[in-house]
Scaffold this motif. Structure first.
Motif, short mmCIF file in Angstrom:
data_model
loop_
_atom_site.label_atom_id
_atom_site.label_comp_id
_atom_site.label_asym_id
_atom_site.label_seq_id
_atom_site.Cartn_x
_atom_site.Cartn_y
_atom_site.Cartn_z
N TRP A 37 0.85 -1.18 0.00
CA TRP A 37 0.00 0.00 0.00
C TRP A 37 0.89 1.23 0.00
O TRP A 37 1.97 1.23 0.59
CB TRP A 37 -0.86 0.04 1.26
CG TRP A 37 -2.06 -0.86 1.23
CD1 TRP A 37 -2.94 -1.02 0.21
CD2 TRP A 37 -2.51 -1.70 2.29
NE1 TRP A 37 -3.92 -1.92 0.57
CE2 TRP A 37 -3.68 -2.34 1.84
CE3 TRP A 37 -2.06 -1.96 3.58
CZ2 TRP A 37 -4.40 -3.24 2.63
CZ3 TRP A 37 -2.76 -2.85 4.37
CH2 TRP A 37 -3.93 -3.48 3.90
N LYS A 38 0.44 2.29 -0.67
CA LYS A 38 1.22 3.51 -0.77
C LYS A 38 0.95 4.39 0.46
O LYS A 38 0.11 5.29 0.45
CB LYS A 38 0.87 4.26 -2.06
CG LYS A 38 1.74 5.48 -2.33
CD LYS A 38 3.20 5.10 -2.55
CE LYS A 38 4.04 6.33 -2.86
NZ LYS A 38 5.48 6.00 -2.95
N LEU B 109 -1.83 -5.83 -10.70
CA LEU B 109 -0.47 -5.89 -10.18
C LEU B 109 0.08 -7.32 -10.24
O LEU B 109 1.26 -7.53 -10.54
CB LEU B 109 -0.44 -5.38 -8.74
CG LEU B 109 -0.80 -3.89 -8.59
CD1 LEU B 109 -1.14 -3.55 -7.16
CD2 LEU B 109 0.34 -3.00 -9.10
N GLU C 190 -7.64 -4.31 -4.67
CA GLU C 190 -7.81 -4.80 -6.04
C GLU C 190 -6.43 -5.09 -6.61
O GLU C 190 -5.77 -4.23 -7.17
CB GLU C 190 -8.56 -3.78 -6.89
CG GLU C 190 -9.98 -3.50 -6.41
CD GLU C 190 -10.82 -4.77 -6.34
OE1 GLU C 190 -10.72 -5.61 -7.27
OE2 GLU C 190 -11.56 -4.93 -5.36
N PHE C 191 -5.98 -6.34 -6.47
CA PHE C 191 -4.59 -6.70 -6.77
C PHE C 191 -4.37 -7.28 -8.18
O PHE C 191 -3.23 -7.49 -8.57
CB PHE C 191 -4.10 -7.74 -5.75
CG PHE C 191 -4.13 -7.26 -4.33
CD1 PHE C 191 -3.37 -6.17 -3.92
CD2 PHE C 191 -4.92 -7.90 -3.38
CE1 PHE C 191 -3.38 -5.75 -2.60
CE2 PHE C 191 -4.95 -7.49 -2.06
CZ PHE C 191 -4.18 -6.40 -1.67
N SER D 122 2.88 -0.34 -6.10
CA SER D 122 2.08 0.08 -4.96
C SER D 122 0.64 0.34 -5.39
O SER D 122 0.34 0.45 -6.58
CB SER D 122 2.66 1.34 -4.31
OG SER D 122 2.59 2.44 -5.21
N LEU D 123 -0.24 0.44 -4.39
CA LEU D 123 -1.63 0.84 -4.62
C LEU D 123 -2.11 1.59 -3.39
O LEU D 123 -1.54 1.44 -2.31
CB LEU D 123 -2.52 -0.36 -4.93
CG LEU D 123 -2.91 -1.33 -3.81
CD1 LEU D 123 -4.04 -2.24 -4.30
CD2 LEU D 123 -1.74 -2.16 -3.36
N ASN E 50 -6.99 -0.04 -0.60
CA ASN E 50 -7.41 -0.74 -1.83
C ASN E 50 -6.90 -2.19 -1.83
O ASN E 50 -5.75 -2.46 -1.50
CB ASN E 50 -6.83 0.01 -3.04
CG ASN E 50 -7.40 -0.46 -4.36
OD1 ASN E 50 -7.64 -1.64 -4.56
ND2 ASN E 50 -7.62 0.48 -5.26
#
Length: 390
Positions: free
Chosen positions: A173-174, A212, A208-209, A201-202, A206
């Motif tokens: 995660w960002k 990625l 929703e992988f 990153s996301l 979130n």
């Protein structure tokens, strides 16, 4: 009244006042402000931290260093924007003696700033933001968990030295915790000849992988390192396995990936390696007693979050003991905490000059829904505390 009798009377009055004040200090309850996540992604983690803290109290007659305790609680909602307001509710409205929190690094940063501004004693029982014991370090700020750098750096060393990987992709995660964790992994990994070829990153929280995971499959690194915790960690591990990547590209992470999440992750987590300052089967008398007491009290198996909450109470008790139970004797409390040797379920640890644990980091492997200790990845690892001027 003669001058001598007057002097004696004044001395007796002064002594009585001192004794009365001392007695009042001993009778006052220690006011503890728990600012933890009780809803949302990290709710289970906040509950485990509080459970651990309360377990230590239960073992000591409901007291800390002989002093009764009063709790004030705020749900931090894992929202950094609300952190200053929530922390100030506890400090200014409830006038707590000690702040304890939290899980989310962004929220903990806000708490640390309030603690510095108000000179309130703060114990961080989880959030690993490097800055808390780095640029934001202060005499009144302590941590009983880790820095994001510690387990990540150790895993970087292990991935390169033990598992002989040459390339890696990182994913998180960002936010502060994720950014610092992948930097720590990269530092350790590349110091031993590895190369991080892509940093993904996301936004938090979130989950929703899929896009990625598709990118990871195309990049074909030797290894993947991730930083996720709570509900996000559950979904990522399951999605990684469902995408067919688990048996193709080894997945590693800081231990939060599999701590408190194994029941929900099921078979998808089996065989995963992580690094952390705790494992589920440490051969320590203290840990066996802790695990038995926790399971008996809460009908749950403890995890690292419970250990960190337990040790937050231990650390505060050490400070109070050094101050004769008087929380108002701040210098004595701080000195007692700074020099404490904590007999933790994780193993003995001490405080660094920046007030972060100097501790063993374990390499763990998931086996039958347990994070089993494989070895000590790095013994008594001390965070570099970059930027700390204390």
């Amino acid at each position: 009244m003669t001058p001598l009798r007057l002097t004696r009377t004044l001395l007796a009055t002064a002594l009585a006042a001192v004794l009365s004040t001392a007695a009042q200090a001993q009778n006052d309850k220690i006011k503890i402000g728990l600012m933890l996540p009780y809803t949302g992604t990290y709710a289970a983690l906040g509950t485990a931290i509080e459970n651990g803290f309360r377990l230590y109290l239960d073992e000591n007659g409901g007291k800390l260093a002989g002093r009764e305790v009063e709790f004030f609680k705020v749900d931090d909602e894992s929202d950094p924007a609300k952190a200053p307001e929530n922390a100030n509710k506890l400090v200014k409205r409830d006038q707590v003696d000690v702040l304890v929190g939290t899980v989310h690094s962004g929220v903990a940063m806000g708490m640390a700033k309030v603690a510095k501004d108000t000179n309130t004693l703060l114990i961080v029982p989880n959030a690993g933001a490097d800055a808390i014991t780095g640029p934001l370090c202060a005499p009144n700020i302590f941590r009983t968990s880790f820095t994001n750098w510690q387990p990540a750096y150790a895993m970087g060393l292990v991935a390169a030295e033990k598992f002989k990987h040459k390339t890696a992709v990182t994913l998180t995660w960002k936010y502060a915790a994720g950014d610092e964790s992948v930097r720590g992994f990269k530092e350790g990994f590349e110091s031993k000849g590895g190369k991080v070829i892509k940093e993904l990153s996301l936004p938090f929280p979130n989950v929703e992988f899929q896009a990625l995971l598709t990118e990871i499959a195309a990049l074909k690194p030797d290894a993947v390192y991730v930083f996720f915790a709570g509900g996000g960690a559950v979904k990522f591990v399951k999605d990684y396995a469902a995408a067919g990547l688990k048996d193709k590209i080894p997945l590693y992470g800081a231990g939060f990936l599999t701590d408190g999440t194994l029941e929900a992750q099921g078979e998808a987590a089996n065989g995963l390696f992580t690094t952390l300052h705790y494992a589920d089967d440490l051969p320590l008398i203290k840990d066996k007693a802790f695990r038995f007491a926790y399971a008996k009290t809460y009908k749950l198996q403890p995890d690292v979050y419970a250990v960190q909450g337990y040790d937050a109470a231990q650390l505060l008790a050490a400070g109070l003991k050094a101050a004769g139970g008087d929380i108002k004797k701040r210098d004595a409390v701080v000195q007692g905490m700074r020099t404490a040797k904590i007999d933790s379920p994780r193993g003995m640890f001490t405080m660094s000059k920046a007030h972060n644990p100097i501790q063993d980091i374990y390499l763990r492997k998931v086996d039958n829904k347990m994070n089993r200790s494989v070895s000590i990845a790095v013994k008594q690892l001390e965070d570099p505390a970059r930027g700390c001027k204390m």
